[in-house]
Write a protein that holds these residues in place. Structure first.
Motif, PDB file in Angstrom:
ATOM      1  N   ARG A  33      23.944-103.730  16.980  1.00 33.88           N
ATOM      2  CA  ARG A  33      24.413-103.979  18.340  1.00 33.88           C
ATOM      3  C   ARG A  33      23.312-103.675  19.355  1.00 33.88           C
ATOM      4  O   ARG A  33      23.104-104.422  20.304  1.00 33.88           O
ATOM      5  CB  ARG A  33      25.655-103.147  18.656  1.00 33.88           C
ATOM      6  CG  ARG A  33      26.151-103.365  20.074  1.00 33.88           C
ATOM      7  CD  ARG A  33      27.403-102.589  20.352  1.00 33.88           C
ATOM      8  NE  ARG A  33      28.518-103.396  19.916  1.00 33.88           N
ATOM      9  CZ  ARG A  33      29.767-102.966  19.843  1.00 33.88           C
ATOM     10  NH1 ARG A  33      30.062-101.719  20.146  1.00 33.88           N
ATOM     11  NH2 ARG A  33      30.733-103.751  19.454  1.00 33.88           N
ATOM     12  N   ASP A  40      31.333-106.742  24.768  1.00 31.35           N
ATOM     13  CA  ASP A  40      31.988-106.420  23.493  1.00 31.35           C
ATOM     14  C   ASP A  40      32.014-104.910  23.259  1.00 31.35           C
ATOM     15  O   ASP A  40      33.017-104.360  22.815  1.00 31.35           O
ATOM     16  CB  ASP A  40      31.283-107.111  22.328  1.00 31.35           C
ATOM     17  CG  ASP A  40      31.485-108.611  22.307  1.00 31.35           C
ATOM     18  OD1 ASP A  40      32.418-109.112  22.980  1.00 31.35           O
ATOM     19  OD2 ASP A  40      30.707-109.294  21.606  1.00 31.35           O
ATOM     20  N   ARG A  82      34.632-103.290  25.483  1.00 29.60           N
ATOM     21  CA  ARG A  82      35.985-103.543  24.960  1.00 29.60           C
ATOM     22  C   ARG A  82      36.265-102.665  23.749  1.00 29.60           C
ATOM     23  O   ARG A  82      37.363-102.136  23.588  1.00 29.60           O
ATOM     24  CB  ARG A  82      36.162-105.021  24.611  1.00 29.60           C
ATOM     25  CG  ARG A  82      36.553-105.871  25.799  1.00 29.60           C
ATOM     26  CD  ARG A  82      36.906-107.284  25.381  1.00 29.60           C
ATOM     27  NE  ARG A  82      35.753-108.052  24.938  1.00 29.60           N
ATOM     28  CZ  ARG A  82      34.868-108.619  25.743  1.00 29.60           C
ATOM     29  NH1 ARG A  82      35.016-108.512  27.042  1.00 29.60           N
ATOM     30  NH2 ARG A  82      33.848-109.288  25.261  1.00 29.60           N
ATOM     31  N   ASP A  83      35.262-102.508  22.893  1.00 31.41           N
ATOM     32  CA  ASP A  83      35.442-101.638  21.722  1.00 31.41           C
ATOM     33  C   ASP A  83      35.648-100.187  22.145  1.00 31.41           C
ATOM     34  O   ASP A  83      36.513 -99.494  21.619  1.00 31.41           O
ATOM     35  CB  ASP A  83      34.233-101.714  20.789  1.00 31.41           C
ATOM     36  CG  ASP A  83      34.140-103.023  20.041  1.00 31.41           C
ATOM     37  OD1 ASP A  83      35.115-103.806  20.064  1.00 31.41           O
ATOM     38  OD2 ASP A  83      33.080-103.273  19.434  1.00 31.41           O
ATOM     39  N   ILE A 108      26.932-110.371  26.879  1.00 28.35           N
ATOM     40  CA  ILE A 108      28.021-110.553  25.914  1.00 28.35           C
ATOM     41  C   ILE A 108      28.137-109.320  25.020  1.00 28.35           C
ATOM     42  O   ILE A 108      29.233-108.812  24.769  1.00 28.35           O
ATOM     43  CB  ILE A 108      27.801-111.824  25.077  1.00 28.35           C
ATOM     44  CG1 ILE A 108      27.953-113.051  25.973  1.00 28.35           C
ATOM     45  CG2 ILE A 108      28.758-111.889  23.886  1.00 28.35           C
ATOM     46  CD1 ILE A 108      27.514-114.342  25.341  1.00 28.35           C
TER      47      ILE A 108
END
Length: 79
Positions: free
Chosen positions: A10, A26, A29-30, A22
């Motif tokens: 990541r 992500d 959100r995680d 992006i």
């Protein structure tokens, strides 16, 4: 970091400027997905629930620091 001290995939993906937004989205959100289980569009009245979520993760000692700050600064819609 991975358990052996290397950057995660990541992190490597985030360093690619064409994908960084992006990848960051992500990751957020995680990390904060549970906040949206409290309420999809949090309002100011939900602040104590949001702060409580951070306290449950960070521990009671973090009130006003790690838990309090994100709980107070998490974007909320006006009531």
């Amino acid at each position: 970091m991975t358990p052996d001290g290397k950057p995660t995939q990541r992190y490597n993906d985030y360093r690619d400027h064409s994908r960084s937004q992006i990848v960051l989205g992500d990751a957020l959100r995680d990390a904060y997905g549970d906040i949206f289980l409290i309420k999809e569009h949090p309002a100011a009245a939900d602040r104590s629930s949001i702060t409580g979520k951070f306290k449950s993760f960070c521990g009671e000692w973090s009130v006003g620091t790690a838990a309090g700050t994100p709980g107070e600064t998490f974007p909320v819609h006006p009531s």
